[in-house]
Design an enzyme around this catalytic site. Structure first.
Site, PDB file in Angstrom:
ATOM      1  N   ASP A 177       0.888  -1.127  -0.071  1.00  0.00           N
ATOM      2  CA  ASP A 177      -0.162  -0.109  -0.002  1.00  0.00           C
ATOM      3  C   ASP A 177       0.882   1.314  -0.067  1.00  0.00           C
ATOM      4  OD1 ASP A 177      -2.100  -1.811   0.216  1.00  0.00           O
ATOM      5  OD2 ASP A 177      -3.209  -0.597   1.911  1.00  0.00           O
ATOM      6  N   CYS A 195      -8.413   4.877   1.410  1.00  0.00           N
ATOM      7  CA  CYS A 195      -8.990   4.775   2.325  1.00  0.00           C
ATOM      8  C   CYS A 195      -8.545   5.526   3.733  1.00  0.00           C
ATOM      9  CB  CYS A 195      -9.104   3.133   2.833  1.00  0.00           C
ATOM     10  SG  CYS A 195     -10.067   2.009   1.968  1.00  0.00           S
ATOM     11  N   TYR A 230      -7.661 -13.855   4.023  1.00  0.00           N
ATOM     12  CA  TYR A 230      -6.465 -13.427   4.619  1.00  0.00           C
ATOM     13  C   TYR A 230      -6.652 -12.769   6.124  1.00  0.00           C
ATOM     14  CZ  TYR A 230      -8.854  -9.185   3.161  1.00  0.00           C
ATOM     15  OH  TYR A 230      -9.691  -8.136   2.986  1.00  0.00           O
ATOM     16  N   ASN A 264     -18.217  11.734   3.055  1.00  0.00           N
ATOM     17  CA  ASN A 264     -17.838  13.114   2.590  1.00  0.00           C
ATOM     18  C   ASN A 264     -17.863  14.257   3.286  1.00  0.00           C
ATOM     19  OD1 ASN A 264     -17.547  11.812  -0.101  1.00  0.00           O
ATOM     20  ND2 ASN A 264     -19.526  12.610  -0.567  1.00  0.00           N
ATOM     21  N   HIS A 324     -17.502   9.041  -0.324  1.00  0.00           N
ATOM     22  CA  HIS A 324     -16.443   8.739  -1.206  1.00  0.00           C
ATOM     23  C   HIS A 324     -15.239   8.577  -0.418  1.00  0.00           C
ATOM     24  CE1 HIS A 324     -19.401  10.546  -4.017  1.00  0.00           C
ATOM     25  NE2 HIS A 324     -18.878   9.511  -4.929  1.00  0.00           N
ATOM     26  N   GLU A 341      -3.974   0.470  -2.130  1.00  0.00           N
ATOM     27  CA  GLU A 341      -3.381  -0.679  -2.422  1.00  0.00           C
ATOM     28  C   GLU A 341      -2.671  -0.304  -3.912  1.00  0.00           C
ATOM     29  OE1 GLU A 341      -7.070  -2.374  -0.714  1.00  0.00           O
ATOM     30  OE2 GLU A 341      -6.528  -0.718  -2.284  1.00  0.00           O
TER      31      GLU A 341
END
Length: 224
Positions: A40, A65, A97, A108, A149, A187
């Site tokens: 990341d 994120c 995982y 938002n 978002h 990522e």
């Protein structure tokens, strides 16, 4: 690809990562081959600009994120979203995982328009960092609206002792840099294969961009 600045070179990957975070600069973190197996691009949330969001979109390509420390998330009553969804798709949420997802709600900032532009997301992200720095002084519902978002991730209560995901690794790095417990993770994906960017390619990107690259195991050894 833009440079992260004139960072002192060191063989101590963890020290370089902590120093970068303290200076408001990004770090590349690979969790583990037997976990997600992903690298990341990680920023201290308070330092994220529209250019940083654009870099995450273009150079990383994954989901942008914001990881928040567990105590901050608890102060704002932010749930693990899996526990709030009353739908069959939320049942038996088996992850290959990990034991569970760290996803909380999406938000938002109330001053955004659509919320998806680089400028809008940067505003939401830096406001989340401000909220993490002063939970008692933040009117969360007055500052943010949901859904939005920007995905919020809630770190495990005992951080790396409980879970070793990028959420917890990012928060541990922020704490080591004496910053509010808020980190942005995205990522790094491979345009050619459509899979996660291999660690060797992620390391090469980090070297080109003068960004510290650190293995999750190195952070665990130092912080756990």
């Amino acid at each position: 690809m833009s440079s992260s600045g004139d960072m002192p070179r060191t063989t101590d990957s963890v020290g370089a990562a902590v120093d970068a975070f303290r200076r408001g600069q990004p770090v590349c973190i690979h969790d583990a081959a037997d976990r997600e197996g992903e690298t990341d691009l990680v920023y201290p949330a308070g330092a994220v600009t529209p250019d940083a969001v654009a870099r995450m979109r273009n150079d990383a390509g994954g989901l942008v994120c914001v990881a928040l420390g567990n105590e901050v998330a608890a102060a704002f009553d932010l749930p693990f979203v899996q526990e709030t969804i009353d739908h069959p798709a939320a049942a038996d949420h088996d992850l290959a995982y990990d034991d569970r997802s760290s996803f909380s709600i999406t938000v938002n900032h109330r001053d955004t328009r659509t919320g998806i532009t680089d400028t809008d997301r940067a505003l939401t992200i830096t406001a989340l960092a401000d909220a993490a720095a002063d939970p008692a002084g933040t009117d969360f519902a007055g500052t943010f609206r949901a859904p939005g978002h920007v995905h919020i991730l809630r770190a495990a209560p005992n951080l790396l002792a409980d879970r070793q995901g990028h959420t917890e690794l990012g928060i541990a790095l922020a704490e080591a840099a004496e910053l509010p417990p808020a980190a942005v993770v995205c990522e790094m994906l491979d345009d050619e294969t459509g899979e996660a960017l291999p660690p060797a390619a992620a390391r090469a990107y980090a070297e080109r961009a003068d960004i510290p690259y650190v293995e999750g195991a190195e952070l665990l050894d130092r912080f756990d």
